[in-house]
Write a protein that holds these residues in place. Structure first.
Motif, PDB file in Angstrom:
ATOM      1  N   VAL A  53      -8.316  71.208 143.333  1.00 55.35           N
ATOM      2  CA  VAL A  53      -7.021  71.444 143.967  1.00 55.35           C
ATOM      3  C   VAL A  53      -6.528  70.177 144.654  1.00 55.35           C
ATOM      4  O   VAL A  53      -5.352  69.809 144.527  1.00 55.35           O
ATOM      5  N   GLU A  61      -5.531  67.616 141.791  1.00 56.89           N
ATOM      6  CA  GLU A  61      -4.418  67.984 140.927  1.00 56.89           C
ATOM      7  C   GLU A  61      -3.149  68.408 141.655  1.00 56.89           C
ATOM      8  O   GLU A  61      -2.079  68.390 141.069  1.00 56.89           O
ATOM      9  N   GLN A  62      -3.242  68.810 142.911  1.00 60.15           N
ATOM     10  CA  GLN A  62      -2.068  69.334 143.599  1.00 60.15           C
ATOM     11  C   GLN A  62      -1.684  68.559 144.854  1.00 60.15           C
ATOM     12  O   GLN A  62      -0.511  68.451 145.173  1.00 60.15           O
ATOM     13  N   LYS A 115       4.162  64.468 144.499  1.00 63.18           N
ATOM     14  CA  LYS A 115       3.155  65.464 144.179  1.00 63.18           C
ATOM     15  C   LYS A 115       3.599  66.198 142.913  1.00 63.18           C
ATOM     16  O   LYS A 115       4.786  66.226 142.580  1.00 63.18           O
ATOM     17  N   PRO A 116       2.662  66.806 142.166  1.00 63.39           N
ATOM     18  CA  PRO A 116       3.013  67.457 140.901  1.00 63.39           C
ATOM     19  C   PRO A 116       4.133  68.494 141.009  1.00 63.39           C
ATOM     20  O   PRO A 116       5.019  68.533 140.161  1.00 63.39           O
ATOM     21  N   LEU A 117       4.114  69.307 142.040  1.00 63.57           N
ATOM     22  CA  LEU A 117       5.154  70.331 142.173  1.00 63.57           C
ATOM     23  C   LEU A 117       6.511  69.695 142.419  1.00 63.57           C
ATOM     24  O   LEU A 117       7.520  70.133 141.865  1.00 63.57           O
TER      25      LEU A 117
END
Length: 58
Positions: A28, A31-32, A42-44
């Motif tokens: 987590v 990746e996040q 960040k990815p989101l």
């Protein structure tokens, strides 16, 4: 309160959780939570930005 026996299903669940929690939390974080080196987002945030860009082009 009843004592949990070593072969009790809940005891096996606790052992499984203990084994996998560190791996999951590291995943987590990687990746996040850590920003991308290319754009600093960040990815989101990257997904939201791409979605807004796509909506603006309609």
């Amino acid at each position: 309160m009843s004592e949990i026996l070593p072969d009790h299903p809940q005891s096996r669940l606790h052992r499984l959780f203990d084994r996998n929690f560190l791996d999951y939390s590291a995943y987590v974080i990687r990746e996040q939570a850590i920003p991308d080196i290319d754009d600093g987002l960040k990815p989101l945030t990257t997904l939201v930005r791409a979605g807004i860009t796509a909506l603006m082009q309609l």
